[in-house]
Scaffold this motif. Structure first.
Motif, PDB file in Angstrom:
ATOM      1  N   LYS A  28     -13.191  11.546   2.512  1.00 23.78           N
ATOM      2  CA  LYS A  28     -13.560  12.391   1.371  1.00 23.78           C
ATOM      3  C   LYS A  28     -12.331  13.088   0.801  1.00 23.78           C
ATOM      4  CE  LYS A  28     -17.332  14.004   0.509  1.00 23.78           C
ATOM      5  NZ  LYS A  28     -18.668  14.442   0.166  1.00 23.78           N
ATOM      6  N   SER A  29     -11.371  13.441   1.657  1.00 20.89           N
ATOM      7  CA  SER A  29     -10.144  14.086   1.174  1.00 20.89           C
ATOM      8  C   SER A  29      -9.299  13.117   0.334  1.00 20.89           C
ATOM      9  CB  SER A  29      -9.310  14.629   2.340  1.00 20.89           C
ATOM     10  OG  SER A  29      -8.625  13.580   3.017  1.00 20.89           O
ATOM     11  N   LEU A  30      -9.496  11.805   0.531  1.00 17.54           N
ATOM     12  CA  LEU A  30      -8.791  10.807  -0.276  1.00 17.54           C
ATOM     13  C   LEU A  30      -9.449  10.611  -1.641  1.00 17.54           C
ATOM     14  CD1 LEU A  30      -8.132   7.987   2.371  1.00 17.54           C
ATOM     15  CD2 LEU A  30      -6.488   9.661   1.498  1.00 17.54           C
ATOM     16  N   GLY A  31     -10.686  11.095  -1.790  1.00 15.56           N
ATOM     17  CA  GLY A  31     -11.423  10.913  -3.038  1.00 15.56           C
ATOM     18  C   GLY A  31     -12.624  10.001  -2.900  1.00 15.56           C
ATOM     19  N   GLY A  45      -8.641   2.528   3.284  1.00 16.21           N
ATOM     20  CA  GLY A  45      -8.173   3.860   3.656  1.00 16.21           C
ATOM     21  C   GLY A  45      -8.433   4.205   5.106  1.00 16.21           C
ATOM     22  N   LEU A  46      -9.291   3.439   5.753  1.00 17.30           N
ATOM     23  CA  LEU A  46      -9.529   3.663   7.178  1.00 17.30           C
ATOM     24  C   LEU A  46      -8.284   3.362   8.008  1.00 17.30           C
ATOM     25  CD1 LEU A  46     -13.107   2.116   7.478  1.00 17.30           C
ATOM     26  CD2 LEU A  46     -12.513   4.541   7.623  1.00 17.30           C
ATOM     27  N   ALA A  47      -7.351   2.600   7.444  1.00 18.79           N
ATOM     28  CA  ALA A  47      -6.106   2.291   8.146  1.00 18.79           C
ATOM     29  C   ALA A  47      -5.073   3.407   8.000  1.00 18.79           C
ATOM     30  CB  ALA A  47      -5.528   0.974   7.632  1.00 18.79           C
ATOM     31  N   LEU A  48      -5.395   4.436   7.217  1.00 13.88           N
ATOM     32  CA  LEU A  48      -4.492   5.578   7.048  1.00 13.88           C
ATOM     33  C   LEU A  48      -4.867   6.677   8.039  1.00 13.88           C
ATOM     34  CD1 LEU A  48      -4.616   5.766   3.140  1.00 13.88           C
ATOM     35  CD2 LEU A  48      -2.785   4.782   4.550  1.00 13.88           C
ATOM     36  N   THR A 103      -0.473  -1.778   5.306  1.00 16.33           N
ATOM     37  CA  THR A 103      -1.133  -0.512   5.010  1.00 16.33           C
ATOM     38  C   THR A 103      -1.194  -0.230   3.519  1.00 16.33           C
ATOM     39  OG1 THR A 103      -0.290   0.305   7.115  1.00 16.33           O
ATOM     40  CG2 THR A 103      -1.183   1.939   5.603  1.00 16.33           C
ATOM     41  N   THR A 104      -2.386   0.137   3.080  1.00 17.58           N
ATOM     42  CA  THR A 104      -2.609   0.463   1.679  1.00 17.58           C
ATOM     43  C   THR A 104      -1.942   1.784   1.320  1.00 17.58           C
ATOM     44  OG1 THR A 104      -4.319   0.633  -0.016  1.00 17.58           O
ATOM     45  CG2 THR A 104      -4.768   1.733   2.058  1.00 17.58           C
ATOM     46  N   ASP A 105      -1.754   1.995   0.047  1.00 25.11           N
ATOM     47  CA  ASP A 105      -1.316   3.302  -0.456  1.00 25.11           C
ATOM     48  C   ASP A 105      -2.558   4.073  -0.890  1.00 25.11           C
ATOM     49  OD1 ASP A 105       1.495   2.842  -0.283  1.00 25.11           O
ATOM     50  OD2 ASP A 105       1.405   1.679  -2.140  1.00 25.11           O
ATOM     51  N   PRO A 106      -2.598   5.382  -0.625  1.00 24.96           N
ATOM     52  CA  PRO A 106      -3.716   6.152  -1.175  1.00 24.96           C
ATOM     53  C   PRO A 106      -3.682   6.065  -2.704  1.00 24.96           C
ATOM     54  CG  PRO A 106      -2.429   7.480   0.365  1.00 24.96           C
ATOM     55  CD  PRO A 106      -1.674   6.212   0.135  1.00 24.96           C
ATOM     56  N   THR A 107      -4.835   6.018  -3.322  1.00 30.32           N
ATOM     57  CA  THR A 107      -4.899   5.929  -4.785  1.00 30.32           C
ATOM     58  C   THR A 107      -4.311   7.182  -5.421  1.00 30.32           C
ATOM     59  OG1 THR A 107      -6.848   4.536  -4.616  1.00 30.32           O
ATOM     60  CG2 THR A 107      -6.464   5.588  -6.739  1.00 30.32           C
ATOM     61  N   HIS A 116       4.412  -2.277   1.171  1.00 27.40           N
ATOM     62  CA  HIS A 116       3.258  -2.678   1.981  1.00 27.40           C
ATOM     63  C   HIS A 116       1.947  -2.407   1.248  1.00 27.40           C
ATOM     64  CE1 HIS A 116       3.089   1.581   3.195  1.00 27.40           C
ATOM     65  NE2 HIS A 116       4.369   1.465   3.487  1.00 27.40           N
ATOM     66  N   GLY A 117       1.918  -1.388   0.407  1.00 22.91           N
ATOM     67  CA  GLY A 117       0.731  -1.143  -0.415  1.00 22.91           C
ATOM     68  C   GLY A 117       0.518  -2.257  -1.425  1.00 22.91           C
ATOM     69  N   ARG A 118       1.613  -2.737  -2.009  1.00 21.02           N
ATOM     70  CA  ARG A 118       1.514  -3.852  -2.962  1.00 21.02           C
ATOM     71  C   ARG A 118       1.057  -5.133  -2.263  1.00 21.02           C
ATOM     72  NH1 ARG A 118       6.716  -1.815  -5.808  1.00 21.02           N
ATOM     73  NH2 ARG A 118       5.821  -0.788  -7.628  1.00 21.02           N
ATOM     74  N   LEU A 119       1.591  -5.374  -1.042  1.00 12.68           N
ATOM     75  CA  LEU A 119       1.170  -6.559  -0.287  1.00 12.68           C
ATOM     76  C   LEU A 119      -0.311  -6.458   0.101  1.00 12.68           C
ATOM     77  CD1 LEU A 119       4.239  -7.354   1.994  1.00 12.68           C
ATOM     78  CD2 LEU A 119       3.344  -8.709   0.101  1.00 12.68           C
ATOM     79  N   HIS A 120      -0.755  -5.253   0.415  1.00 14.30           N
ATOM     80  CA  HIS A 120      -2.174  -5.043   0.733  1.00 14.30           C
ATOM     81  C   HIS A 120      -3.043  -5.399  -0.473  1.00 14.30           C
ATOM     82  CE1 HIS A 120      -5.652  -3.151   2.692  1.00 14.30           C
ATOM     83  NE2 HIS A 120      -5.975  -2.800   1.452  1.00 14.30           N
TER      84      HIS A 120
END
Length: 196
Positions: A28-31, A45-48, A103-107, A116-120
């Motif tokens: 929820k803190s990620l939006g 985002g679960l990987a963050l 690993t994704t980047d937070p939006t 790594h966010g771009r590769l995700h």
């Protein structure tokens, strides 16, 4: 080995449910919101943050199991262009699923996108570009095999349900996940039963 293939969809669904429950406030803190914005940094985002390694490992294991399922399908189905192409596409879909471990980047962030966010993000696109064609072609491969014929229509119906849900995002994304995980489980179960 064939029993392990049955665990792929169950593992993925279980980890999603457990981590979403454990990391509810973090998400929820990620939006993210489970109804109004369910795809906002979920499930990636679960990987963050805390326990993120569990989701990362799940992407890798689940993708590997999908690729193994595809390899077993290749060996089990009657040799034909449809079975070869369908199984190959499904291997690539499994590899794309495993590559979601980048690993994704937070939006919402103040920093530029990471490599790594771009590769995700690229892996997510490749998953859609390989999984959906794999299901179309495997539907034809199943029709050519007496043991698999009765799940040909199921495969196409799953795709007809899942593809729009994949594109629409929102709460429809839950439909996509459920349909694809169920299809993978049915295919693994049929493979398990057909191998004796």
């Amino acid at each position: 080995m064939k029993r392990i293939l049955l665990l792929g969809p169950i593992l993925f669904a279980s980890v999603l449910a457990i981590l979403t429950f454990i990391k509810y406030d973090f998400l929820k803190s990620l939006g993210w919101h489970p109804i109004h914005d369910p795809t906002f940094d979920w499930p990636s985002g679960l990987a963050l943050g805390k326990y993120g390694w569990v989701m990362t490992a799940t992407f890798i294991l689940s993708g590997g199991l999908m690729a193994l399922l595809a390899a077993r399908l290749f060996l089990n189905l009657k040799p034909a262009p449809a079975s070869r192409v369908g199984a190959t596409l499904l291997v690539f879909a499994g590899l794309a699923l495993a590559a979601l471990a980048f690993t994704t980047d937070p939006t919402i962030r103040d920093t530029p996108a990471t490599w790594h966010g771009r590769l995700h993000d690229l892996s997510f696109v490749l998953l859609g570009l390989t999984l959906f064609p794999a299901m179309i072609v495997l539907g034809f491969a199943f029709r050519q095999n007496e043991k698999w014929k009765n799940i040909s229509l199921y495969t196409w119906l799953t795709l007809a349900l899942a593809a729009p849900a994949f594109a629409l995002k929102g709460a429809a994304f839950y439909v996509f996940l459920f349909a694809i995980l169920a299809w993978n489980e049915v295919a693994a179960w049929r493979l398990y039963k057909s191998d004796g």
